[in-house]
Design a protein around this motif. Structure first.
Motif: not given
Lengths: 240, 276
Positions: B83-89
């Motif tokens: 998940l942290m490889t993406k730009d999510v909240q």
């Protein structure tokens, strides 16, 4: 430098596993400590939540403070359970918790756990073009699900009819397959827990490497004390 | 006493001792058995990779205690890294008492700053919310009233940029839940999926899989990660082998051991029954 927390972790892991040999003081120490720590942790988390709630909104006005006090008093009624004369008070918070819990669940249970499943079953196609396994799977689903549902239909003379006997047999096989699958997954879970702790005991990264030394030392001491005690007691007991 | 009688009356401690051998040996001497990638692992990977978009609000919920960690922790760590490889909240919350403890351990292996994640802006911890399903319902109705302060700094949620536009269950784009029991997916379904239509992916222990499959087939669950073996496959897909991959040899040998015991036990039972 020795990290004492690793040794404590290894000690309690092995102490709990020592029940596999037999009931013993190492196990009882670990069991009691675990219960105490787990309850203490849970109470701490709950109190933190109450404190945050007070600071966040309930202390904002006189009316809110009054409501907070009422809620706290209702919460304290739980402790009526510990006194025979006040036991009836315990039923009030129990009724509130059960009532709100059931109400919250029933609100949507018909959609999420009933209608959605029926719709899904109805929409399952018998044949999936180009996918033989999916086709077989879907046919099995379409036969097995109604069979199991009919298995639990207990009234009426039709229950004793010849077609229903066939349906019952299919349902029994279906449920046996389900129980077998559940058993297999249960074995997976139990062994996964054991493997996870074993990885810790052996210090497999990212677990701390020191754990392996602690494992060998503590396991030797525990086994020596338990087996030594058993041998000593055997020697003390005269043979008949 | 025949050998079959001896098997029938075998001291259970020998069985435990052999179980240790079958688990510890492959951990000390990895066998390198092949790990084929199952559809479950691929679906999970594809969902996180392709269906969770940049800017999405992800509710990340470790719904288990330390007893569930050996099976669920590897997949929790791997999914968080993915998940942290993406730009999510990412909003971390738990309705299990020991959830925050599990997440503390996760933070020893995943440092959000390594991925450019800033606390309060890109991710936040809301800690533990007591009250089980009722609390989950309350959380969906009004997040800021149900959790008045964050877990790390004890500040009002309104003071964090990430929570400015996240006020109810409608503002959550996807739930990523890891769980050992109740409250878990059934409760999420009733309190989030049904009223808000929130999509969800669930990682669960093997025992729970049979109960999860109907949700997957009905499309209420978008992906399911059942147990340690699929966790290992996911780690391979991510190219980040971790504890699950390290333990999967032991899973195989332990299952061979159980299968042998079942076969041996049945042979001994039926043959001694015939003798009787």
């Amino acid at each position: 430098m020795v990290d004492i927390t690793i040794w404590v972790g290894v000690f309690f892991t092995l102490a709990i596993y020592s029940i596999l040999y037999r009931e013993n003081p190492w196990f009882r120490i670990a069991e009691s400590c675990y219960l105490g720590v787990a309850v203490g942790y849970a109470v701490g988390q709950d109190l933190k939540y109450i404190r945050d709630q007070w600071g966040g909104q309930w202390s904002s006005s006189g009316g809110m403070m009054l409501l907070f006090a009422i809620v706290m008093i209702i919460g304290l009624l739980w402790y009526g359970r510990f006194n025979k004369n006040l036991f009836y008070l315990y039923r009030w918070p129990l009724a509130i918790v059960v009532g709100t819990g059931i109400g919250a669940a029933l609100r949507t249970v018909i959609f999420s756990q009933f209608l959605a499943q029926i719709t899904s079953q109805a929409n399952t196609p018998f044949f999936v073009a180009g996918d033989m396994m999916a086709t077989i799977n879907n046919i099995l689903v379409q036969i097995m699900v109604p069979s199991v549902l009919l298995y639990f239909w207990f009234t009426g003379e039709i229950r004793e009819s010849a077609p229903m006997k066939v349906v019952e047999k299919i349902a029994r096989y279906t449920m046996m397959a389900g129980f077998g699958s559940a058993y297999g997954y249960t074995v997976l879970t139990r062994y996964s827990l054991f493997i996870g702790r074993s990885q810790f005991l052996l210090g497999i990264p990212p677990n701390p490497a020191d754990a392996r030394t602690a494992f060998y030392v503590i396991a030797f001491i525990m086994l020596a004390t338990m087996i030594g005690y058993d041998m000593f007691m055997k020697k003390e007991t005269p043979e008949e | 006493m025949s050998i079959l009688d001896k098997i029938n009356n075998l001291d259970r401690r020998w069985i435990y001792l052999l179980a240790w051998v079958f688990v510890l040996f492959p951990l000390l001497n990895p066998l390198g058995l092949p790990i084929p990638i199952s559809q479950d692992a691929r679906t999970w990977y594809d969902y996180v990779e392709n269906e969770i978009n940049d800017g999405d609000v992800v509710l990340f919920t470790p719904m288990y205690g330390v007893s569930g960690m050996p099976e669920l922790f590897p997949m929790t760590v791997a999914t968080m890294k993915h998940l942290m490889t993406k730009d999510v909240q990412i909003i971390v919350v738990s309705f299990w008492t020991e959830g925050p403890l599990v997440f503390n351990t996760l933070l020893t292996q995943v440092d959000p700053t390594d991925y450019g994640y800033v606390y309060g802006e890109d991710w936040i911890r809301l800690g533990y919310v007591p009250g089980s399903e009722t609390a989950m319902g309350s959380f969906g109705a009004n997040i800021h009233n149900t959790v008045t302060a964050d877990y790390v700094e004890g500040r009002s949620l309104s003071s964090f940029p990430i929570m400015e536009n996240v006020r109810t269950g409608e503002d959550i784009d996807v739930i990523v839940s890891f769980e050992t029991g109740t409250p878990g997916t059934s409760e999420w379904m009733r309190q989030f999926n049904a009223p808000f239509g929130t999509p969800q992916i669930t990682g669960c222990i093997g025992v729970s899989v049979s109960g999860m499959i109907p949700y997957l087939q009905s499309g209420q669950l978008q992906a399911l990660m059942p147990g340690l073996t699929v966790s290992a496959e996911y780690e391979i897909l991510l190219d980040k082998p971790g504890l699950a991959v390290a333990g999967v040899d032991a899973v195989s040998t332990s299952h061979v051991y159980v299968t042998l015991l079942v076969i041996l036990g049945n042979i001994a039972y039926f043959m001694t029954k015939e003798e009787d």
